[in-house]
Write an enzyme that holds these catalytic residues in place. Structure first.
Site: not given
Ligand code: DX5
Ligand code: ZN
Length: 225
Positions: A6, A31, A33, A35, A68, A70, A139, A146, A181
């Site tokens: 990610s 991946h 992310d 948002m 992904h 969100m 999740m 992260g 994830d």
């Molecule tokens: C959180 C994301 C994850 C996150 C993973 O909302 O969907 O992909 O970035 O990061 P780590 O591995 O640091 O938890």
């Molecule tokens: Zn993610």
């Protein structure tokens, strides 16, 4: 078990170099992310389709890119990510009203369909979709950023999906990838692999100032040996 980065904890002013470093280290799945500043708990905005397009243009067609989402409006915006070059769109079961219709839309457009569920969402909410899904994402943190701590209570859910997917595939049904994830590091990667995970998303465990991506990936792969 495959590892996919990610990019949330990356320095976005150096993202191109970071991505090429990841590919040079053997990574072939990214991946993304997405948002929208609304759906996730801390109201974070990350990036939109424009960044997916840049990543696709920079890395070419050999790398798998998943988005992904969100977001509150995946049913209206999935095509922007598909058009930008995403191979898979992974939407939240909690945020989509008509998931079967979204899967149909994605498949009609030649894009693979993934369904992601939050730690508090039961497997039963997604199991009926398995015959048409290409990927299930469990999740192991609450979505939004992260660097959070892994939530081991998702073990039962992961194992339930593993059992259901194995049964579906052994009966000639659709192949479904099982992804996890959030909070995956070298110390828990072997555990989730044993649970039956096919692909683990790793953000801060791969992209950090403690080591290069290659070094961090080697530590995780060594733990998987
Ligand atoms: C959180 C994301 C994850 C996150 C993973 O909302 O969907 O992909 O970035 O990061 P780590 O591995 O640091 O938890
Ligand atoms: Zn993610």
């Amino acid at each position: 078990m495959e590892i996919t980065p990610s990019i949330l904890t990356a320095d976005f002013t150096r993202l191109g170099e970071t991505l090429e470093e990841a590919v040079a280290a053997g990574i072939d799945w990214i991946h993304m992310d997405v948002m929208d500043g609304n759906w996730v708990v801390n109201r974070t905005v990350t990036f939109g389709p424009a960044l997916i397009r840049s990543v696709r243009d920079r890395l070419g067609s050999e790398v798998t890119i998943d988005c992904h989402l969100m977001t509150t409006n995946a049913e209206e915006t999935w095509d922007q990510f598909a058009d930008a070059g995403a191979d898979l769109v992974i939407a939240h079961i909690e945020a989509v009203d008509d998931f079967p219709a979204l899967i149909d839309d994605l498949h009609t457009s030649g894009v693979q369909a993934g369904c992601v569920l939050n730690p508090s969402t039961p497997a039963e909410d997604v199991l009926p979709l398995l015959p048409t899904l290409d990927l299930v994402l469990v999740m192991s943190v609450v979505p939004g950023k992260g660097g959070q701590s892994f939530m081991p209570e998702v073990e039962g859910k992961v194992r339930a999906f593993r059992t259901a997917i194995d049964e579906q595939e052994s009966n000639g049904g659709r192949a479904v990838k099982l992804m996890i994830d959030g909070g995956i590091k070298d110390h828990n990667a072997a555990m989730v692999a044993e649970w039956g995970i096919d692909i683990a998303v790793v953000g801060s465990g791969l992209i950090n100032d403690r080591g290069t991506i290659a070094e961090n990936l080697a530590a995780i792969n060594a733990a998987l040996e």
